[in-house]
Design a protein around this motif. Structure first.
Motif, PDB file in Angstrom:
ATOM      1  N   ASP A 346      16.112   9.326   2.166  1.00  0.00           N
ATOM      2  CA  ASP A 346      15.973   8.560   3.414  1.00  0.00           C
ATOM      3  C   ASP A 346      14.525   8.348   3.859  1.00  0.00           C
ATOM      4  OD1 ASP A 346      18.711   8.370   3.631  1.00  0.00           O
ATOM      5  OD2 ASP A 346      18.889  10.265   4.722  1.00  0.00           O
ATOM      6  N   ASN A 347      13.578   8.878   3.091  1.00  0.00           N
ATOM      7  CA  ASN A 347      12.182   8.725   3.506  1.00  0.00           C
ATOM      8  C   ASN A 347      11.784   7.253   3.418  1.00  0.00           C
ATOM      9  OD1 ASN A 347      12.312  11.495   3.617  1.00  0.00           O
ATOM     10  ND2 ASN A 347      11.464  11.750   1.554  1.00  0.00           N
ATOM     11  N   TYR A 348      10.990   6.820   4.415  1.00  0.00           N
ATOM     12  CA  TYR A 348      10.740   5.383   4.541  1.00  0.00           C
ATOM     13  C   TYR A 348       9.999   4.770   3.348  1.00  0.00           C
ATOM     14  CZ  TYR A 348      11.957   6.504   9.371  1.00  0.00           C
ATOM     15  OH  TYR A 348      12.584   6.971  10.488  1.00  0.00           O
ATOM     16  N   LEU A 349       9.020   5.515   2.808  1.00  0.00           N
ATOM     17  CA  LEU A 349       8.222   4.917   1.735  1.00  0.00           C
ATOM     18  C   LEU A 349       8.323   5.668   0.408  1.00  0.00           C
ATOM     19  CD1 LEU A 349       4.876   3.847   3.510  1.00  0.00           C
ATOM     20  CD2 LEU A 349       7.022   2.583   3.309  1.00  0.00           C
ATOM     21  N   SER A 350       9.373   6.475   0.240  1.00  0.00           N
ATOM     22  CA  SER A 350       9.508   7.171  -1.036  1.00  0.00           C
ATOM     23  C   SER A 350       9.845   6.173  -2.136  1.00  0.00           C
ATOM     24  CB  SER A 350      10.597   8.237  -0.952  1.00  0.00           C
ATOM     25  OG  SER A 350      10.081   9.359  -0.312  1.00  0.00           O
ATOM     26  N   PHE A 351       9.267   6.418  -3.277  1.00  0.00           N
ATOM     27  CA  PHE A 351       9.383   5.474  -4.391  1.00  0.00           C
ATOM     28  C   PHE A 351      10.741   5.495  -5.109  1.00  0.00           C
ATOM     29  CE2 PHE A 351       8.742   5.334  -9.101  1.00  0.00           C
ATOM     30  CZ  PHE A 351       8.640   3.962  -9.246  1.00  0.00           C
ATOM     31  N   GLY A 383      14.780  -6.661  -8.021  1.00  0.00           N
ATOM     32  CA  GLY A 383      15.047  -5.819  -6.849  1.00  0.00           C
ATOM     33  C   GLY A 383      14.393  -4.453  -6.957  1.00  0.00           C
ATOM     34  N   GLY A 384      13.307  -4.365  -7.693  1.00  0.00           N
ATOM     35  CA  GLY A 384      12.633  -3.082  -7.872  1.00  0.00           C
ATOM     36  C   GLY A 384      11.408  -2.941  -6.992  1.00  0.00           C
ATOM     37  N   ARG A 385      10.606  -1.910  -7.246  1.00  0.00           N
ATOM     38  CA  ARG A 385       9.365  -1.710  -6.485  1.00  0.00           C
ATOM     39  C   ARG A 385       8.372  -0.882  -7.283  1.00  0.00           C
ATOM     40  NH1 ARG A 385      12.676   1.394  -1.962  1.00  0.00           N
ATOM     41  NH2 ARG A 385      12.981   3.443  -2.899  1.00  0.00           N
ATOM     42  N   ARG A 393      -3.575  -2.290  -6.623  1.00  0.00           N
ATOM     43  CA  ARG A 393      -3.751  -3.745  -6.620  1.00  0.00           C
ATOM     44  C   ARG A 393      -2.547  -4.568  -6.170  1.00  0.00           C
ATOM     45  NH1 ARG A 393       0.444  -4.474  -9.527  1.00  0.00           N
ATOM     46  NH2 ARG A 393      -0.177  -6.655  -9.783  1.00  0.00           N
ATOM     47  N   MET A 394      -1.408  -3.982  -5.826  1.00  0.00           N
ATOM     48  CA  MET A 394      -0.263  -4.861  -5.534  1.00  0.00           C
ATOM     49  C   MET A 394      -0.494  -5.638  -4.223  1.00  0.00           C
ATOM     50  SD  MET A 394       3.133  -2.877  -4.138  1.00  0.00           S
ATOM     51  CE  MET A 394       2.982  -1.101  -4.150  1.00  0.00           C
ATOM     52  N   SER A 395       0.236  -6.745  -4.095  1.00  0.00           N
ATOM     53  CA  SER A 395       0.059  -7.581  -2.910  1.00  0.00           C
ATOM     54  C   SER A 395       0.904  -7.052  -1.756  1.00  0.00           C
ATOM     55  CB  SER A 395       0.482  -9.013  -3.232  1.00  0.00           C
ATOM     56  OG  SER A 395       1.888  -9.025  -3.429  1.00  0.00           O
ATOM     57  N   GLU A 396       0.541  -7.496  -0.559  1.00  0.00           N
ATOM     58  CA  GLU A 396       1.299  -7.112   0.634  1.00  0.00           C
ATOM     59  C   GLU A 396       2.755  -7.553   0.515  1.00  0.00           C
ATOM     60  OE1 GLU A 396      -0.607  -8.300   4.268  1.00  0.00           O
ATOM     61  OE2 GLU A 396       1.213  -8.031   5.457  1.00  0.00           O
ATOM     62  N   LYS A 397       2.957  -8.751  -0.035  1.00  0.00           N
ATOM     63  CA  LYS A 397       4.302  -9.285  -0.170  1.00  0.00           C
ATOM     64  C   LYS A 397       5.138  -8.406  -1.107  1.00  0.00           C
ATOM     65  CE  LYS A 397       6.259 -12.760  -2.898  1.00  0.00           C
ATOM     66  NZ  LYS A 397       5.868 -13.700  -3.904  1.00  0.00           N
ATOM     67  N   MET A 398       4.528  -8.047  -2.219  1.00  0.00           N
ATOM     68  CA  MET A 398       5.212  -7.200  -3.209  1.00  0.00           C
ATOM     69  C   MET A 398       5.639  -5.883  -2.552  1.00  0.00           C
ATOM     70  SD  MET A 398       5.866  -6.883  -6.516  1.00  0.00           S
ATOM     71  CE  MET A 398       6.633  -5.528  -7.386  1.00  0.00           C
ATOM     72  N   PHE A 399       4.721  -5.300  -1.769  1.00  0.00           N
ATOM     73  CA  PHE A 399       5.006  -4.024  -1.114  1.00  0.00           C
ATOM     74  C   PHE A 399       6.149  -4.175  -0.111  1.00  0.00           C
ATOM     75  CE2 PHE A 399       4.193  -1.685   2.894  1.00  0.00           C
ATOM     76  CZ  PHE A 399       4.604  -0.431   2.469  1.00  0.00           C
ATOM     77  N   LYS A 400       6.024  -5.163   0.772  1.00  0.00           N
ATOM     78  CA  LYS A 400       6.992  -5.265   1.880  1.00  0.00           C
ATOM     79  C   LYS A 400       8.389  -5.608   1.390  1.00  0.00           C
ATOM     80  CE  LYS A 400       3.736  -5.636   5.613  1.00  0.00           C
ATOM     81  NZ  LYS A 400       2.991  -6.420   6.591  1.00  0.00           N
ATOM     82  N   ARG A 429      -4.744  -3.123   2.511  1.00  0.00           N
ATOM     83  CA  ARG A 429      -4.314  -4.141   1.545  1.00  0.00           C
ATOM     84  C   ARG A 429      -2.834  -4.463   1.697  1.00  0.00           C
ATOM     85  NH1 ARG A 429      -2.601  -2.808  -3.361  1.00  0.00           N
ATOM     86  NH2 ARG A 429      -3.708  -0.834  -3.298  1.00  0.00           N
ATOM     87  N   LEU A 430      -2.036  -3.441   2.045  1.00  0.00           N
ATOM     88  CA  LEU A 430      -0.588  -3.630   2.085  1.00  0.00           C
ATOM     89  C   LEU A 430      -0.060  -4.050   3.456  1.00  0.00           C
ATOM     90  CD1 LEU A 430       0.543  -0.587  -0.103  1.00  0.00           C
ATOM     91  CD2 LEU A 430       0.059  -2.932  -0.802  1.00  0.00           C
TER      92      LEU A 430
END
Lengths: 434, 245
Positions: A346-351, A383-385, A393-400, A429-430
């Protein structure tokens, strides 16, 4: 001074501060008026721990308490996993989850919510964390899955962007031996290795080394390594090796030719289709820790790591699309690792998410960045991340798009005042630092 | 299990060494000024396996307090197997040049207090008929240099004192170990820019433990300092005095 993290790219001018007690950390978090980010051992690869000021946990490395009845350990966040293993393996305890290097701090392991070869069974590091103490800009806060839960969810995997983790309580696992029973399966191609993961999903540890240069029928040929804690063999903590690269190499020996040669030799070192052996936990979990500063192998410009995860449903076709793109590019990834992951937390930014993760590293050059952009498009479609700890280097769009809970994360940042000055080059950057 | 007393226990090198003792299951008496740090270190060492911890807050310059402490610890544990003396400061050389008071205070902290301690500890160990005196001096004590000769003079005095003590106690089976670290990345050297010659406190701690176990007399840590100092010591004075060192 100029600092960088493990990938040696990018480089950033930064003021380094090494507080040695909680009070000075809290004072700093509450009173500083310019950008800062917490930093452990600088083992994230890209720009997660780079900022105008970095606050390190180097002098906050005291174990506070250990209960040998329950295995519950409370420690300052600057303690390294290596030093914990050295102390607790001889007493019959092991980390519930460990990443591929032991040279990370406890706080760094939490901030990255690191995963290991047992993710499919045990989840990630923070799934074993009972509570945290965090110096936020509003003061010291204790949080856990039941107390101040949003802060806990944001901090686990939150790349230090909620405050400075000062203290971690987690539960260690009991072991009877410092050794691992390792079974290696040879897989001729991607399809085979993916079914082997499925077949061996009950194994405690599993990971595959994958030859990214192989093409055609051999695309994705791999060695799948499985491991179980041995029941005997002693509890010696062992030693990482003492080889070291004292300086960066002027010309990196890693190119597509040497990588192809290495892969060929590595794959064929296993003669039979299955091999059994007992190995110490050091080489099993930390093969590269034996060569200190191995990152200097990539030469002056450094290297970029790329780790993505794609959902189970995307399966073989998805992974094949990625592998096709990589092998067609002729860019050599010296290390490539494939692993089946268990469900996300449930962690917000866990990979981690249920599916397959692929980790690659490339010598830094413009062609590589173009390849990674193409890989990003494939990962997004599936649908991955990407893993923030390895990203530069990833883009803000890719991250969000990959991390849909980023807005909840931002709310927590705001409620603890962390959005004012806690910024890394990565968070800017993100789009996490507006 | 050994009984160990550490002076200047919260210094980075002492802490790293104490952790190795703790892992070995030794009992340790920690002596330092900062009580808050002593408490944290004590808990840390207990979690790492120390059999027993005694913490005492003391300024090592209060030489009249030494005797009582040594007496107390040796009575409680029967004897002292290892005494590690690690307290010290890094004087501001430029400031010392214009202040006699500061120079003398630095000599007191880095040399006189150590000599006082050693005198009492040596007698204690002599009466036990066993023990190890391990003292952190410095490569800086090997030759006086303009950049830090107050520190160098203090450490040089300690080295010379240890030499004599070793000569006196060798026949009694007591080890006198002179530990000479080079550049070490610790809070004491926070303001320095670190280069390739710098070592971590953990590296020094490993050398200290090996030096004690190997019954050594003098160790340079890391090892390459032995060769660096050999070169520095062998430069003739007429040349040396003109160098900017």
């Amino acid at each position: 001074m100029m600092i960088h993290s493990w990938g040696r790219y990018p480089i950033c001018e930064s003021k380094i501060l090494n507080p040695d007690n909680d009070i000075s950390v809290t004072d700093f978090a509450q009173n500083t008026t310019s950008d800062w980010i917490p930093r452990g051992l600088g083992r994230s690869y890209g720009d997660s721990a780079l900022s105008g000021q970095v606050l390190t946990s180097k002098n906050l490395d005291y174990i506070i308490e250990f209960d040998p009845m329950t295995g519950i350990l409370t420690s300052d966040a600057g303690v390294t996993l290596a030093s914990l293993l050295k102390v607790f393996v001889p007493k019959g305890w092991f980390l519930p989850v460990t990443p591929g290097t032991q040279f990370v701090s406890l706080g760094g392991a939490v901030a990255s919510d690191v995963h290991g070869k047992n993710h499919h069974g045990e989840g990630s590091f923070c799934d074993h964390v009972l509570s945290l103490k965090i110096a936020t800009p509003t003061g010291m806060v204790t949080c856990s899955p039941t107390e101040n839960e949003p802060l806990f969810r944001a901090t686990c995997g939150g790349m230090g962007l909620t405050g400075f983790i000062t203290q971690v309580t987690l539960k260690l696992n009991q072991i009877k031996s410092a050794y691992i029973q390792e079974v290696t399966h040879k897989a001729n191609n991607l399809q085979e290795v993916m079914s082997l993961f499925e077949e061996h999903k009950d194994a405690t540890y599993s990971v595959a080394w994958i030859d990214c240069m192989a093409t055609g029928n051999e695309l994705g040929r791999s060695l799948l390594m499985l491991g179980e804690h041995a029941q005997s063999g002693g509890l010696d903590a062992g030693q990482p090796g003492h080889l070291s690269l004292p300086f960066e190499l002027p010309i990196s020996p890693l190119n597509s030719f040497s990588t192809r040669l290495f892969n060929q030799l590595y794959y064929h070192r296993i003669r039979s289709s299955v091999q059994n052996k007992t190995v110490h936990y050091q080489p099993f979990f930390y093969p590269l820790d034996g060569i200190q500063n191995w990152n200097r192998m990539y030469g002056k410009k450094g290297f970029v790591q790329y780790q993505c995860v794609i959902p189970y449903a995307a399966g073989y076709q998805g992974m094949k699309a990625l592998m096709d793109e990589i092998s067609a590019s002729k860019e050599a990834s010296f290390l490539a690792v494939l692993k089946a992951m268990g469900p996300s937390n449930d962690n917000y930014l866990s990979f981690p998410m249920e599916g397959f993760t692929l980790a690659l590293d490339f010598k830094y050059k413009p062609n590589v960045l173009a390849l990674l952009d193409r890989l990003d498009d494939i990962v997004l479609d599936l649908g991955g991340r990407l893993y923030l700890t390895k990203d530069a280097r990833m883009s803000e769009k890719m991250f969000k798009r990959g991390y849909p809970k980023w807005e909840e994360f931002m709310e927590v940042r705001e409620s603890y005042g962390a959005n004012k000055h806690i910024h890394s080059l990565q968070s800017k950057r993100l789009g996490l630092s507006s | 299990m050994r009984s160990i007393i550490i002076f200047g226990a919260t210094s980075a090198i002492a802490e790293a060494t104490a952790r190795l003792f703790a892992q070995n299951g030794d009992r340790i008496c920690l002596v330092a000024r900062n009580t808050e740090k002593l408490t944290r270190l004590g808990k840390d060492l207990t979690a790492r396996g120390a059999k027993e911890i005694i913490s005492t807050s003391m300024d090592m310059n209060e030489v009249n307090q030494h005797a009582e402490l040594i007496e107390k610890v040796s009575q409680q544990w029967g004897k002292i197997d290892i005494a590690l003396i690690a307290h010290g400061t890094l004087p501001d050389q430029k400031a010392c040049e214009t202040s006699v008071e500061l120079t003398l205070a630095e000599l007191n902290t880095n040399a006189i207090s150590t000599v006082a301690l050693l005198t009492r500890l040596a007698n204690q160990m002599e009466s036990q008929g066993s023990g190890t005196l391990a003292v952190i001096s410095s490569v800086a004590g090997d030759r006086g240099r303009q950049s830090n000769y107050v520190y160098g003079a203090a450490k040089g005095m300690v080295t010379r004192f240890l030499q004599g003590l070793r000569n006196r106690l060798a026949a009694k089976g007591i080890q006198v170990l002179d530990i000479k670290p080079g550049f070490v990345d610790t809070p004491m050297t926070e303001s320095f820019t670190k280069g390739a010659l710098w070592a971590q406190p953990e590296d020094i701690a490993n050398c200290i433990v090996k030096g004690i176990e190997g019954k050594k007399s003098t160790i340079y840590t890391p090892w390459f300092w032995q060769w660096i100092m050999l070169i520095i010591k062998s430069i003739p004075e007429p040349i040396f005095k003109r160098l900017k060192l």
